[in-house]
Design an enzyme around this catalytic site. Structure first.
Site, short mmCIF file in Angstrom:
data_model
loop_
_atom_site.label_atom_id
_atom_site.label_comp_id
_atom_site.label_asym_id
_atom_site.label_seq_id
_atom_site.Cartn_x
_atom_site.Cartn_y
_atom_site.Cartn_z
N THR A 5 2.02 3.21 -18.29
CA THR A 5 0.72 3.85 -18.08
C THR A 5 -0.36 3.39 -19.04
OG1 THR A 5 1.34 5.75 -19.43
CG2 THR A 5 1.77 5.91 -17.06
N TYR A 43 10.81 2.62 -36.98
CA TYR A 43 10.30 1.64 -36.02
C TYR A 43 10.91 0.28 -36.27
CZ TYR A 43 6.84 -1.01 -33.27
OH TYR A 43 6.24 -1.82 -32.36
#
Length: 261
Positions: A16, A156
């Site tokens: 998206t 991360y």
């Protein structure tokens, strides 16, 4: 735009915004017979679906039971899967090893590592069932931080590094199983996504922030989303049919040498 993906069906997670959205748009433009994309933002997903004809499913990659519905949509609507792009990821709540909370650590593990693992499992199952026999291309969106760590983003960096071996282990397994299903990772550098552009524009000194980020790459600029998508098109097409277990760096030279030397 072209026909490089003519007749192929793709699944894209995190579709998206950013690179995922660009991939949805370009895959459809390159003749894909279907693109299924997932994400949390239903409003954005609906708009992209209306503009491109791609199929949106509201689903978070860490929602393990929800993968059954994703697989059913691909199977029932298209009857095959040729490309899977595990793009969904985040660094929200991350920190250095001393300050990161176990809760933040676990959330990023769930999204950045369990999510791609579930994408591979779902894609392999669907690709094994292709009408003409098993085959397909699975691509994981890692990062240059899967090669060089960030001190302030320990989770991360860890998850992006682990994705390299997740892909390699999966690639070797699927090759030995004679499935013709390939698994590779891409490792983008600093790319001019809306997130990065927003961070630059929101900095106290946007010009200095842009200069700093552009200076990370010896080429002296940010990468562009379409440049990353060009790499995805190659990996998703039959042109890369002998590539599996590879890691492809697209970073303007950022990881090629010692900075400042």
């Amino acid at each position: 735009m072209g026909d490089k993906l003519a007749g192929k069906v793709a699944l894209i997670t995190g579709g998206t915004n950013g690179i995922g959205k660009a991939a949805v748009e370009r895959f459809m433009a390159e003749g894909a017979s279907g693109v299924v994309f997932t994400g949390n933002n239903a409003e954005a997903g609906g708009a992209i679906s209306a503009a491109t004809g791609a199929e949106f499913i509201r689903h978070a990659v860490q929602d393990i039971p929800g993968w059954s519905a994703v697989k059913e949509v691909v199977k029932n609507k298209f009857g095959r899967l040729d490309i899977a792009f595990a793009n969904a990821g985040t660094n929200a709540g991350d920190s250095n090893i001393e300050d990161v909370t176990p809760e933040a650590w676990q959330n990023l593990i769930d999204i950045n590592l369990t999510g791609p693992m579930m994408t591979i499992k779902a894609a392999a199952e669907l690709m094994r069932g292709n009408p003409e026999g098993p085959g397909g291309s699975i691509i994981l969106n890692s990062s240059i931080n899967g090669i060089l760590a960030l001190a302030g983003d320990v989770t991360y960096s860890t998850t992006k590094g682990a994705m390299r071996l997740l892909a390699k282990s999966s690639a070797v397994h699927l090759a030995k199983e004679n499935t013709n299903i390939r698994v590779n990772t891409i490792h983008p550098g600093v790319i001019g996504t809306p997130l990065i552009e927003g961070a630059i524009n929101g900095a106290p000194d946007p010009s200095a922030a842009r200069s700093m980020l552009e200076g990370i790459a010896p080429m002296g600029r940010l990468g562009q989303m379409e440049e990353v998508v060009n790499l995805l098109i190659y990996l998703g097409s039959d042109d890369s049919r002998f590539m599996t277990g590879s890691e492809l760096v697209i970073d303007g030279g950022s990881t090629a040498g010692l900075p400042g030397v």
